[in-house]
Scaffold this active site. Sequence first.
Site, short mmCIF file in Angstrom:
data_model
loop_
_atom_site.label_atom_id
_atom_site.label_comp_id
_atom_site.label_asym_id
_atom_site.label_seq_id
_atom_site.Cartn_x
_atom_site.Cartn_y
_atom_site.Cartn_z
N ARG A 116 0.72 -1.01 0.24
CA ARG A 116 -0.10 0.01 -0.06
C ARG A 116 0.89 1.26 0.00
O ARG A 116 0.42 2.41 -0.71
CB ARG A 116 -0.95 0.06 1.18
CG ARG A 116 -1.63 1.22 1.45
CD ARG A 116 -2.78 1.09 2.50
NE ARG A 116 -3.46 0.15 2.02
CZ ARG A 116 -4.03 -0.72 2.83
NH1 ARG A 116 -3.97 -0.47 4.29
NH2 ARG A 116 -5.18 -1.61 2.71
N TYR A 117 1.84 1.32 0.57
CA TYR A 117 2.70 2.15 0.75
C TYR A 117 4.08 2.23 -0.03
O TYR A 117 4.45 1.00 -0.46
CB TYR A 117 3.34 2.45 2.36
CG TYR A 117 2.34 2.81 3.32
CD1 TYR A 117 1.80 3.84 3.31
CD2 TYR A 117 1.93 1.72 4.22
CE1 TYR A 117 0.67 4.26 4.34
CE2 TYR A 117 0.83 2.12 5.12
CZ TYR A 117 0.30 3.22 5.41
OH TYR A 117 -0.26 3.40 6.20
N ARG A 125 7.25 -0.05 1.60
CA ARG A 125 7.20 -0.96 2.71
C ARG A 125 5.99 -1.81 2.36
O ARG A 125 5.00 -1.35 1.93
CB ARG A 125 7.23 -0.43 4.23
CG ARG A 125 6.21 0.61 4.21
CD ARG A 125 6.66 1.54 5.37
NE ARG A 125 5.57 2.29 5.97
CZ ARG A 125 5.28 3.69 5.39
NH1 ARG A 125 5.63 3.85 4.31
NH2 ARG A 125 4.53 4.14 5.87
N CYS A 171 -3.20 -17.50 15.73
CA CYS A 171 -2.99 -16.73 16.49
C CYS A 171 -3.11 -17.26 18.01
O CYS A 171 -3.74 -18.48 18.15
CB CYS A 171 -3.93 -15.62 16.63
SG CYS A 171 -3.70 -14.36 15.20
N CYS A 203 -8.39 -12.38 19.07
CA CYS A 203 -9.01 -11.12 19.85
C CYS A 203 -10.13 -10.63 19.07
O CYS A 203 -10.35 -10.87 17.77
CB CYS A 203 -7.83 -9.96 19.22
SG CYS A 203 -6.39 -10.08 19.85
N CYS A 247 -10.30 -8.21 16.07
CA CYS A 247 -9.39 -8.48 15.00
C CYS A 247 -9.95 -7.86 13.69
O CYS A 247 -11.09 -8.01 13.22
CB CYS A 247 -9.14 -9.77 14.84
SG CYS A 247 -7.76 -10.16 13.52
N ARG A 302 -8.65 -8.66 10.98
CA ARG A 302 -8.61 -9.82 9.98
C ARG A 302 -9.22 -11.01 10.46
O ARG A 302 -9.17 -12.26 10.24
CB ARG A 302 -7.19 -10.34 9.64
CG ARG A 302 -6.43 -9.17 9.07
CD ARG A 302 -5.20 -9.31 8.18
NE ARG A 302 -4.48 -8.15 8.08
CZ ARG A 302 -3.35 -7.74 8.83
NH1 ARG A 302 -2.70 -8.77 9.57
NH2 ARG A 302 -2.71 -6.69 8.61
N ASP A 341 -10.90 -0.36 13.84
CA ASP A 341 -11.30 -0.63 12.52
C ASP A 341 -12.70 -0.79 12.34
O ASP A 341 -13.49 -1.48 13.47
CB ASP A 341 -10.37 -1.28 11.92
CG ASP A 341 -9.13 -1.13 11.48
OD1 ASP A 341 -8.79 0.07 11.39
OD2 ASP A 341 -8.33 -2.12 11.63
N ASP A 372 -6.65 3.92 10.82
CA ASP A 372 -6.49 3.30 9.47
C ASP A 372 -7.67 3.68 8.62
O ASP A 372 -8.79 3.09 8.83
CB ASP A 372 -6.26 1.88 9.59
CG ASP A 372 -5.15 1.30 8.93
OD1 ASP A 372 -5.09 1.86 7.79
OD2 ASP A 372 -4.50 0.48 9.26
N LYS A 413 -2.85 4.60 7.26
CA LYS A 413 -2.99 5.29 8.75
C LYS A 413 -2.99 6.81 8.57
O LYS A 413 -1.80 7.28 7.89
CB LYS A 413 -1.60 4.86 9.49
CG LYS A 413 -1.94 3.15 9.66
CD LYS A 413 -0.73 2.90 10.33
CE LYS A 413 -0.56 1.27 10.73
NZ LYS A 413 -0.41 0.41 9.02
C1 LIG Z 1 0.76 -0.37 9.05
C2 LIG Z 1 1.00 -0.70 7.75
C3 LIG Z 1 2.39 -0.80 7.38
C4 LIG Z 1 3.33 -0.01 8.10
O1 LIG Z 1 3.19 1.22 8.44
P1 LIG Z 1 4.06 2.04 9.33
O2 LIG Z 1 3.58 3.43 9.50
O3 LIG Z 1 5.43 2.34 8.64
O4 LIG Z 1 4.23 1.45 10.72
C5 LIG Z 1 2.52 -1.02 6.04
N1 LIG Z 1 1.81 -1.67 5.25
C6 LIG Z 1 0.37 -1.74 5.61
C7 LIG Z 1 -0.54 -2.43 4.57
C8 LIG Z 1 -0.19 -1.31 6.79
O5 LIG Z 1 -1.35 -1.43 7.09
#
Ligand SMILES: *Cc1c(COP(=O)(O)O)cnc(C)c1O
Length: 378
Positions: free
Chosen positions: A90-91, A94, A103, A107, A110, A112, A270, A307, A314
């Site tokens: 998504r980002y 990362r 798990c 929870c 959750c 998921r 969420d 989120d 986020k």
């Molecule tokens: C939370 C998340 C991350 C990591 O986010 P950071 O702000 O770097 O901790 C990466 N990918 C997804 C899909 C996430 O939900």
Amino acid sequence: METWQQALAKSITKPAELAKHLDVDPSAIADVVAEYPMRITPMWMKLIKEKGDAFWRQVVPEPEELTDDSPADDPLHEDLDSPVPHLVHRYPDRVLFMVTNQCPIYCRFCTRKRLVGKPGFLKQGELERVVHYLQAHTEVRDIILSGGDPLLLPDHLLERILKALRTVPHLELIRIGSRVPGSLPERITPELCAMIKQYHPIYMNLHFNHPDELTPEVKTACERLADAGVPLGAQTVLLKGVNDDPTVMMRLVHQLLLARVKPYYLYQADLTRGTNHLRTTVETGLEIIKTLQGHTSGMGVPHYVIDAPGGGGKIPLLPADYLVNLTPEQATLTNYEGKTYTYPQPEQPDGNGRRRELPMATVPSTSTGCSMADSMLG
Ligand SMILES: *Cc1c(COP(=O)(O)O)cnc(C)c1O
């Protein structure tokens, strides 16, 4: 000595078993457990002291989970952002990699909920597909192992993943998200720590929601990981009747810092189907951050985030009052005690060397470099 697998096997997974220990009607929760599995480890059975307490609410199934028909089962659109199975990209730099569906405890809130508890590790070839994707995507420098809970994998499977990821030269960080230290501390063995240490830099974000989850055994587990050189962060979900209270949250962040865990994120719950009864308001979260900020160690103040439903990622929230006003000349600020201060801006000449004139009402957010201002003005 008992192994972690033996400790895990003593967990409660069936309504009838649970009814032997707690005041629940097994027939009232059987349907819930058929849809959304239950597991309560021996450590968590000990934490539960009375019906409806902070620990009960997190792990004991409620009939309301099935009558909640409003929100979505994949509120963050993770399925849509998945280029190869088990990976969410998504980002820009990362990715999130879901390595198991199991798990230690399930929870009730959750995100998921639709996936967890179903059997199965990565299928044949799936780890290779993920590694191929990463090799082709040189912009990815950070990977988060999630699930499910990665630390429920046996050491050799976890090591197989870490080893494969470390063949990707541009991958700098590996992070592991886990509730295992706080629910099955027996799992954090010297052997696991010795194995993990070989693949540094590895960070861990541990899930904790209430100060009493930091038992002596849990603190020992955290200490072992910290001694193995793993920087520890905490992720906390804001939950009704669990931690939606500034004094509980103050105790939690202090307990975390004592265990060498730095509070990282406080999540607004969420919009996942079946979890609505545990949500609380955004005002509550903002009030908690206000109670922490300035009143205790800055190390103990997490980022409060939502989120965004629909896959927006986020989004950080701050109580709005700190930046009262921002002009090209000065920032007007309020501190944690409510006292007002001004901070004069540096002179910003335009291309002709004159002081730049900006209309007061439209300060471009890029001129401030300040995310607090962005969220206030934007
Ligand atoms: C939370 C998340 C991350 C990591 O986010 P950071 O702000 O770097 O901790 C990466 N990918 C997804 C899909 C996430 O939900």
